[in-house]
Design an enzyme around this catalytic site. Structure first.
Site, PDB file in Angstrom:
ATOM      1  N   ASP A 183     -32.648  27.988  12.508  1.00  0.00           N
ATOM      2  CA  ASP A 183     -31.827  26.527  12.212  1.00  0.00           C
ATOM      3  C   ASP A 183     -33.207  26.106  11.826  1.00  0.00           C
ATOM      4  OD1 ASP A 183     -30.635  24.038  11.730  1.00  0.00           O
ATOM      5  OD2 ASP A 183     -31.374  23.274  13.614  1.00  0.00           O
ATOM      6  N   ASP A 187     -34.133  21.876  11.338  1.00  0.00           N
ATOM      7  CA  ASP A 187     -34.399  20.473  12.134  1.00  0.00           C
ATOM      8  C   ASP A 187     -34.020  20.790  13.410  1.00  0.00           C
ATOM      9  OD1 ASP A 187     -34.428  18.004  12.792  1.00  0.00           O
ATOM     10  OD2 ASP A 187     -32.177  17.123  11.625  1.00  0.00           O
ATOM     11  N   GLY A 224     -27.453  18.867  12.084  1.00  0.00           N
ATOM     12  CA  GLY A 224     -26.646  20.365  11.688  1.00  0.00           C
ATOM     13  C   GLY A 224     -25.710  19.966  10.313  1.00  0.00           C
ATOM     14  N   ARG A 261     -25.701  16.526   4.415  1.00  0.00           N
ATOM     15  CA  ARG A 261     -26.165  15.051   3.701  1.00  0.00           C
ATOM     16  C   ARG A 261     -24.439  14.035   3.509  1.00  0.00           C
ATOM     17  NH1 ARG A 261     -29.327  14.638  -0.823  1.00  0.00           N
ATOM     18  NH2 ARG A 261     -30.473  16.496   0.263  1.00  0.00           N
ATOM     19  N   SER A 263     -30.315  22.175   5.600  1.00  0.00           N
ATOM     20  CA  SER A 263     -31.093  21.314   4.439  1.00  0.00           C
ATOM     21  C   SER A 263     -31.254  21.003   3.046  1.00  0.00           C
ATOM     22  CB  SER A 263     -32.586  20.583   5.252  1.00  0.00           C
ATOM     23  OG  SER A 263     -32.997  19.789   4.486  1.00  0.00           O
ATOM     24  N   ASP A 270     -29.272  24.254  17.276  1.00  0.00           N
ATOM     25  CA  ASP A 270     -30.043  22.906  18.626  1.00  0.00           C
ATOM     26  C   ASP A 270     -28.656  22.131  18.508  1.00  0.00           C
ATOM     27  OD1 ASP A 270     -30.081  21.964  15.945  1.00  0.00           O
ATOM     28  OD2 ASP A 270     -31.275  19.844  16.810  1.00  0.00           O
TER      29      ASP A 270
END
Ligand code: B16
Ligand code: MG
Length: 223
Positions: free
Chosen positions: A7, A9, A44, A47, A114, A168
């Site tokens: 992942d 971010d 995660g 948007r 993302s 995360d």
């Protein structure tokens, strides 16, 4: 194990503070209450889904056009903040671990929700550190759907059972398990009992695959 899918971010870089600032600016402009606890729910999450979570505090309904406008406004602010990033934003733990795993012959990929993943990797000088990038631009369903990790495995040409996902977010661990992959929880997800392993720092990863660090394996009975 033949591949690691990371992942972005919260694992490789830490852009949640920028997401927070950008969403906060949008929310303030709209008079919508928004705080760090709500921001934590956006980890995660795509948007569009993030906006829906923020709009839970909004009295009224918005058209799809207005929602698209708000997302664009947020993304413009976010990208301006991302421009402040440089290679020094990558920790030695991240850089050394990626190098070590690659030298040991593992394939490495990004599996991120993302749409800005490549822009971020370019900013911090990690674009060449991965063999494949699966991100928000090549998926139609976001985590906890497994699509982003399934596509990462396909891009690498490695079957799911030989891929380890490092995440995360709880949604990311669920996505990894739904893809039939091993899941390592770090940061927020290090407390999630669906993770196969939990680690505090990325430097523990090589130990997991070499079976040198059995101490962080969660007993099956706890799962
Ligand atoms: P964007 P990851 C996720 O990245 C972020 O954790 C999440 O907060 C964000 O909403 C999502 O990307 C979409 O990002 O607006 O840049 O397309 O953790 O999956 O790497
Ligand atoms: Mg994340």
């Amino acid at each position: 194990m033949k591949a690691f899918i990371f992942d972005l971010d919260g694992v490789i870089v830490f852009t949640d503070k920028f997401h927070y600032q950008a969403w906060k600016k949008m929310a303030d402009n709209m008079g919508i209450y928004f705080d760090e606890t709500i921001n934590n729910r956006l980890r995660g999450v795509s948007r569009a889904e993030s906006l829906e979570i923020i709009l839970e505090k909004y009295d009224g309904t918005l058209s799809d056009e207005k929602k698209a406008e708000l997302m664009e406004e947020k993304n413009n602010t976010y990208r301006e903040l991302l421009k402040t990033m440089d290679p020094e934003d990558v920790t030695d733990a991240v850089r050394n671990t990626l190098k070590k795993l690659r030298e040991a012959g593992y394939k490495l990929a990004i599996g991120s929700s993302s749409k800005n993943a490549k822009f971020i990797l370019e900013r911090v000088g990690l674009l060449d550190a991965f063999d494949a990038i699966s991100d928000g631009t090549n998926i139609t369903r976001s985590k906890p759907d497994p699509e982003v990790f399934v596509k990462a495995g396909e891009l690498l040409g490695i079957e799911a059972s030989k891929c380890v996902v490092v995440e995360d977010a709880y949604a990311g661990i669920d996505a990894a398990k739904a893809a039939g992959m091993e899941a390592v929880g770090i940061g927020d997800a290090s407390g999630y009992d669906k993770a196969d392993y939990k680690i505090q720092t990325l430097e523990e990863l090589p130990g997991i695959v070499e079976n040198l660090s059995e101490s962080c394996k969660i007993e099956d009975s706890q799962n």
